[in-house]
Design a protein around this motif. Structure first.
Motif, mmCIF file in Angstrom:
data_model
loop_
_atom_site.group_PDB
_atom_site.id
_atom_site.type_symbol
_atom_site.label_atom_id
_atom_site.label_comp_id
_atom_site.label_asym_id
_atom_site.label_seq_id
_atom_site.Cartn_x
_atom_site.Cartn_y
_atom_site.Cartn_z
ATOM 1 N N ARG A 110 0.842 -1.213 0.000
ATOM 2 C CA ARG A 110 0.000 0.000 0.000
ATOM 3 C C ARG A 110 0.870 1.255 0.000
ATOM 4 O O ARG A 110 0.591 2.212 -0.708
ATOM 5 C CB ARG A 110 -0.927 0.016 1.212
ATOM 6 N N LEU A 111 1.919 1.250 0.807
ATOM 7 C CA LEU A 111 2.801 2.413 0.891
ATOM 8 C C LEU A 111 3.618 2.588 -0.391
ATOM 9 O O LEU A 111 3.795 3.710 -0.864
ATOM 10 C CB LEU A 111 3.716 2.300 2.109
ATOM 11 N N LEU A 112 4.108 1.493 -0.946
ATOM 12 C CA LEU A 112 4.863 1.570 -2.197
ATOM 13 C C LEU A 112 4.021 2.200 -3.302
ATOM 14 O O LEU A 112 4.462 3.102 -4.009
ATOM 15 C CB LEU A 112 5.329 0.180 -2.639
ATOM 16 N N GLN A 113 2.802 1.732 -3.434
ATOM 17 C CA GLN A 113 1.921 2.220 -4.494
ATOM 18 C C GLN A 113 1.390 3.615 -4.186
ATOM 19 O O GLN A 113 1.417 4.497 -5.038
ATOM 20 C CB GLN A 113 0.757 1.256 -4.703
ATOM 21 N N GLY A 114 0.900 3.819 -2.986
ATOM 22 C CA GLY A 114 0.246 5.075 -2.631
ATOM 23 C C GLY A 114 1.169 6.276 -2.584
ATOM 24 O O GLY A 114 0.751 7.399 -2.845
ATOM 25 N N LEU A 115 2.436 6.052 -2.228
ATOM 26 C CA LEU A 115 3.387 7.158 -2.114
ATOM 27 C C LEU A 115 4.467 7.106 -3.187
ATOM 28 O O LEU A 115 5.421 7.885 -3.132
ATOM 29 C CB LEU A 115 4.045 7.142 -0.732
ATOM 30 N N VAL A 137 10.594 0.874 1.136
ATOM 31 C CA VAL A 137 9.680 0.739 2.273
ATOM 32 C C VAL A 137 10.087 -0.483 3.084
ATOM 33 O O VAL A 137 10.291 -1.564 2.532
ATOM 34 C CB VAL A 137 8.204 0.576 1.828
ATOM 35 N N GLU A 138 10.212 -0.301 4.383
ATOM 36 C CA GLU A 138 10.438 -1.406 5.308
ATOM 37 C C GLU A 138 9.289 -1.394 6.305
ATOM 38 O O GLU A 138 8.942 -0.342 6.839
ATOM 39 C CB GLU A 138 11.757 -1.232 6.067
ATOM 40 N N LEU A 184 0.592 12.083 5.329
ATOM 41 C CA LEU A 184 0.494 11.388 4.042
ATOM 42 C C LEU A 184 0.455 9.872 4.241
ATOM 43 O O LEU A 184 -0.361 9.171 3.637
ATOM 44 C CB LEU A 184 1.684 11.749 3.140
ATOM 45 N N VAL A 185 1.347 9.369 5.095
ATOM 46 C CA VAL A 185 1.378 7.935 5.385
ATOM 47 C C VAL A 185 0.055 7.502 6.019
ATOM 48 O O VAL A 185 -0.547 6.502 5.625
ATOM 49 C CB VAL A 185 2.566 7.573 6.309
#
Length: 91
Positions: free
Chosen positions: A15-20, A25-26, A59-60
């Motif tokens: 989700r974080l890779l795509q959304g931001l 990302v770890e 944002l996260v």
């Protein structure tokens, strides 16, 4: 919990890779040994450039808004690609 919400380190990472549009990302599931669901994340994204720490965290939190309803503790580090590169040089 809604059926569409998956609370796993890999699901949060995706989700974080795509959304931001994150470059790195770890996600660490820190739930074991705690009383409720908890995660620790490191996110490196160009979208953080020019933003204060609070704006980065917001944002996260926006990207993970559905998941955050079910997470008890959430620790995050948010870096720009330049900050990340500088940290890697030091190591």
């Amino acid at each position: 919990m809604e059926p569409s919400v998956v609370l796993s380190a890999e699901a949060l990472r995706e989700r974080l890779l795509q959304g931001l549009e994150a470059e790195h990302v770890e996600v660490e599931d820190t739930t074991p040994g705690r009383c409720a669901t908890s995660f620790k994340v490191l996110v490196v994204s160009p979208q953080f450039r020019g933003k204060a720490l609070l704006q980065r965290h917001r944002l996260v939190n926006e990207i993970l808004s559905e998941e955050m309803k079910h997470i008890h503790a959430f620790e995050q580090r948010t870096l720009t690609p330049e900050q990340w590169a500088k940290e890697q040089e030091i190591k």
